[in-house]
Scaffold this active site. Structure first.
Site, PDB file in Angstrom:
ATOM      1  N   ARG A 164      42.359  77.785  23.883  1.00  0.00           N
ATOM      2  CA  ARG A 164      43.600  77.143  24.318  1.00  0.00           C
ATOM      3  C   ARG A 164      44.407  76.699  23.114  1.00  0.00           C
ATOM      4  NH1 ARG A 164      42.603  74.363  30.117  1.00  0.00           N
ATOM      5  NH2 ARG A 164      41.309  76.062  30.910  1.00  0.00           N
ATOM      6  N   GLU A 218      46.304  74.490  22.427  1.00  0.00           N
ATOM      7  CA  GLU A 218      46.800  73.127  22.646  1.00  0.00           C
ATOM      8  C   GLU A 218      47.541  72.685  21.389  1.00  0.00           C
ATOM      9  OE1 GLU A 218      45.915  71.607  25.492  1.00  0.00           O
ATOM     10  OE2 GLU A 218      43.918  72.305  26.087  1.00  0.00           O
ATOM     11  N   ARG A 273      39.624  64.683  22.389  1.00  0.00           N
ATOM     12  CA  ARG A 273      38.922  65.351  23.487  1.00  0.00           C
ATOM     13  C   ARG A 273      39.435  66.767  23.762  1.00  0.00           C
ATOM     14  NH1 ARG A 273      42.278  64.228  28.053  1.00  0.00           N
ATOM     15  NH2 ARG A 273      43.894  62.839  27.288  1.00  0.00           N
ATOM     16  N   HIS A 274      40.229  67.312  22.835  1.00  0.00           N
ATOM     17  CA  HIS A 274      40.683  68.702  22.979  1.00  0.00           C
ATOM     18  C   HIS A 274      40.233  69.546  21.794  1.00  0.00           C
ATOM     19  CE1 HIS A 274      43.577  66.886  25.844  1.00  0.00           C
ATOM     20  NE2 HIS A 274      43.472  68.057  26.445  1.00  0.00           N
ATOM     21  N   GLU A 284      38.705  63.355  31.977  1.00  0.00           N
ATOM     22  CA  GLU A 284      38.470  64.446  32.938  1.00  0.00           C
ATOM     23  C   GLU A 284      37.351  65.361  32.433  1.00  0.00           C
ATOM     24  OE1 GLU A 284      41.978  66.917  33.900  1.00  0.00           O
ATOM     25  OE2 GLU A 284      40.608  68.619  33.956  1.00  0.00           O
ATOM     26  N   SER A 333      37.852  70.549  36.562  1.00  0.00           N
ATOM     27  CA  SER A 333      38.878  70.823  37.568  1.00  0.00           C
ATOM     28  C   SER A 333      38.378  71.948  38.451  1.00  0.00           C
ATOM     29  CB  SER A 333      40.196  71.247  36.921  1.00  0.00           C
ATOM     30  OG  SER A 333      40.899  70.118  36.471  1.00  0.00           O
ATOM     31  N   ARG A 354      32.946  68.236  26.622  1.00  0.00           N
ATOM     32  CA  ARG A 354      33.254  66.918  27.208  1.00  0.00           C
ATOM     33  C   ARG A 354      32.029  66.345  27.915  1.00  0.00           C
ATOM     34  NH1 ARG A 354      39.428  66.877  29.433  1.00  0.00           N
ATOM     35  NH2 ARG A 354      40.355  67.704  27.522  1.00  0.00           N
TER      36      ARG A 354
HETATM   37  P1  ATP Z   1      43.253  68.184  30.118  1.00  0.00           P
HETATM   38  O1  ATP Z   1      44.275  67.789  31.156  1.00  0.00           O
HETATM   39  O2  ATP Z   1      42.232  67.128  29.872  1.00  0.00           O
HETATM   40  O3  ATP Z   1      43.855  68.738  28.882  1.00  0.00           O
HETATM   41  P2  ATP Z   1      43.065  70.563  31.688  1.00  0.00           P
HETATM   42  O4  ATP Z   1      43.318  70.021  33.041  1.00  0.00           O
HETATM   43  O5  ATP Z   1      44.161  71.207  30.949  1.00  0.00           O
HETATM   44  O6  ATP Z   1      42.429  69.406  30.764  1.00  0.00           O
HETATM   45  P3  ATP Z   1      41.458  72.578  32.910  1.00  0.00           P
HETATM   46  O7  ATP Z   1      42.334  73.760  32.791  1.00  0.00           O
HETATM   47  O8  ATP Z   1      41.409  71.851  34.179  1.00  0.00           O
HETATM   48  O9  ATP Z   1      41.834  71.568  31.716  1.00  0.00           O
HETATM   49  O10 ATP Z   1      39.994  73.015  32.411  1.00  0.00           O
HETATM   50  C1  ATP Z   1      38.790  72.616  33.058  1.00  0.00           C
HETATM   51  C2  ATP Z   1      37.961  71.724  32.141  1.00  0.00           C
HETATM   52  O11 ATP Z   1      37.763  72.348  30.872  1.00  0.00           O
HETATM   53  C3  ATP Z   1      38.625  70.403  31.812  1.00  0.00           C
HETATM   54  O12 ATP Z   1      38.388  69.455  32.836  1.00  0.00           O
HETATM   55  C4  ATP Z   1      37.951  70.026  30.531  1.00  0.00           C
HETATM   56  O13 ATP Z   1      36.668  69.454  30.753  1.00  0.00           O
HETATM   57  C5  ATP Z   1      37.736  71.360  29.860  1.00  0.00           C
HETATM   58  N1  ATP Z   1      38.803  71.637  28.882  1.00  0.00           N
HETATM   59  C6  ATP Z   1      40.019  72.140  29.136  1.00  0.00           C
HETATM   60  N2  ATP Z   1      40.740  72.275  28.029  1.00  0.00           N
HETATM   61  C7  ATP Z   1      39.960  71.838  27.020  1.00  0.00           C
HETATM   62  C8  ATP Z   1      40.137  71.724  25.612  1.00  0.00           C
HETATM   63  N3  ATP Z   1      41.267  72.096  25.019  1.00  0.00           N
HETATM   64  N4  ATP Z   1      39.121  71.243  24.873  1.00  0.00           N
HETATM   65  C9  ATP Z   1      37.968  70.879  25.454  1.00  0.00           C
HETATM   66  N5  ATP Z   1      37.737  70.960  26.778  1.00  0.00           N
HETATM   67  C10 ATP Z   1      38.712  71.437  27.556  1.00  0.00           C
HETATM   68 MG    MG Z   2      42.235  70.049  34.747  1.00  0.00          MG
END
Ligand code: ATP
Ligand code: MG
Length: 434
Positions: A211, A213, A219-220, A357, A360, A408
């Site tokens: 990702r 990001e 936490r990312h 979180e 999802s 996480r």
């Molecule tokens: P957040 O809102 O916390 O950035 P997200 O809703 O974008 O997360 P989802 O697409 O729902 O993330 O991904 C499912 C799970 O994968 C998340 O709940 C989280 O535990 C994990 N996750 C997602 N993106 C990341 C990241 N960049 N780094 C670490 N863990 C991640």
């Molecule tokens: Mg999510």
């Protein structure tokens, strides 16, 4: 190295060869000790200067800390030694000398910045408490795998190089694939659905997600480990049950098999497995409760995403894992199914740890027409996803699933401050090597 004995296995009376790293040298004058460390623990090597061969003493005590040495000798009982035994050496060989200037101190006496630690992971992992994190990580993944197997899932692995993203054009890393544009996959979402729609029915995957990001948070990560589940003939409630089981199984695995590691991390006393039946709050209840905490300046209204401060305030109040269900459809991805009696409300859910979180998930839209409509509503071109939508024309059962962030999970189980501590070689905005 066949005849090598691990430090922990050395018994009084044995003639052994132990090999490992020089943890410490203690020179008391006439007598000196070399503390040798290997994966099993530490063992004391005794040097009596006046009574031993001069060259042997010189080699043993002249070596720099963290050098790799091999020592052969007799194991003797010694109640004053840290492990009640010591080796009286007959020979010492320096297998790999270490530079006396170390970028960080593996004995842990001097703290190092996280970035220094990550730049020198080999040395960092020589610390017991750091190694413990990765032993626990391995146990968490093992326990998750075993629980998925126990609930009838087949383990799959899906491509990480893909033609399209799942959550729109953002957050994707583009790459060049034989002259064409391709991407690193941000989720196994579509693939796992395609397999759940086959006879296999229930699948899980533990693999990397990528990702792009923009933000650098504790936490990312830009490359994370996703623990994914997808099950045919499951609804959102069933997927929540599996998510809870897997999370609890991870805690149980750590409680059962990682006593030493918890001790090293100073968690032995406080560690506990979360109680079953995580509370399930609807999104509506959640925003009301967040508003009631007073943590936010502007109260939340239906349709808002939950800000981090709001999640934290509610997490502190609840104090345990909890689910948030019935999210507004418009803030959940196109593949999440809406409630039949209210299309404004989706079957999407999140599993929250008080700190953040974790998961999802939701029931998926399995009806071809609705799915294609959803693509259009989200501004995606359904034609690009034909490989996926086509399969929904040939008997796609109702199905549900989730994605659980592996790091996480580790981070919250161990109370780590920064997610990077749960990854050997993290990828973030600044960090591309090692
Ligand atoms: P957040 O809102 O916390 O950035 P997200 O809703 O974008 O997360 P989802 O697409 O729902 O993330 O991904 C499912 C799970 O994968 C998340 O709940 C989280 O535990 C994990 N996750 C997602 N993106 C990341 C990241 N960049 N780094 C670490 N863990 C991640
Ligand atoms: Mg999510």
């Amino acid at each position: 190295m066949q005849d090598r004995t691990h430090a922990a296995d050395a018994e009084p009376g044995d003639d052994v060869t132990v090999a490992g790293w020089v943890h410490e040298l203690r020179d008391l004058g006439g007598i000196a000790f070399l503390i040798l460390r290997d994966s099993s623990g530490k063992i004391q090597i005794k040097f009596e200067k006046d009574e031993m061969d001069e060259a042997l003493v010189e080699t043993g005590l002249g070596v720099a800390r963290e050098s790799v040495v091999s020592v052969s000798g007799r194991v003797e009982e010694e109640p004053r030694a840290p492990t009640d035994v010591e080796v009286v050496p007959e020979s010492v060989e320096v297998i790999a000398p270490a530079d006396p200037e170390l970028p960080l101190d593996p004995s842990g006496k001097v703290d190092a910045e996280l970035s220094t630690r990550l730049d020198n992971r080999t040395l960092d992992l020589r610390k017991e408490e750091v190694q413990a994190i990765f032993e626990v990580r391995a146990e968490i993944l093992r326990a998750a795998r075993e629980r998925f197997r126990a609930v009838g899932c087949t383990e799959i692995t899906t491509p990480k190089i893909v033609a399209t993203g799942t959550e729109g054009g953002t957050e994707l890393f583009p790459i060049t694939y034989f002259g064409r544009e391709a991407f690193m996959n941000q989720s196994p979402q579509l693939f796992k659905q395609l397999i759940a729609g086959s006879n296999v029915e229930r699948v899980f995957e533990i693999g990397p997600i990528f990702r792009a990001e923009e933000h650098n948070t504790p936490r990312h990560l830009n490359e994370a480990t996703s623990i994914d589940f997808e099950g045919a003939f499951c609804d959102d409630g069933d997927a929540m049950d599996v998510a809870e089981e897997v999370v609890r199984a991870a805690y149980e695995g750590v409680a059962e098999n990682c006593a030493d590691q918890l001790e090293s991390l100073g968690l032995a006393e406080e560690f506990s497995v979360p109680e079953a039946s995580f509370p399930r709050l609807t999104y509506e209840e959640t925003i009301e409760r967040i508003n009631a905490t007073g943590a936010l300046e502007e109260p939340l209204v239906w349709g808002d995403d939950l800000p981090t401060e709001g999640e934290k305030a509610l997490g502190e109040e609840i104090g345990s894992h909890y689910f948030i269900t019935d999210w507004p459809s418009e803030i959940k991805p196109f593949y999440i199914k809406d409630h039949d009696d209210d299309p404004e409300v989706s079957t999407g859910f999140d599993l929250m740890h008080p700190r953040m979180e974790l998961v999802s998930g939701g029931q998926r839209e399995h009806r071809y027409d609705h799915l294609v409509e959803g693509f259009e509503q989200q501004g995606l071109d359904p034609e690009q996803f034909e490989y996926y939508t086509e399969m929904f024309r040939y008997g796609m059962p109702p199905h549900a699933g989730f994605g659980l962030g592996g790091e996480r999970l580790i981070m919250t189980i161990l109370g780590l401050e920064n997610i990077r501590e749960a990854v050997l070689f993290p990828r973030d905005r600044q960090r591309l090597s090692p």
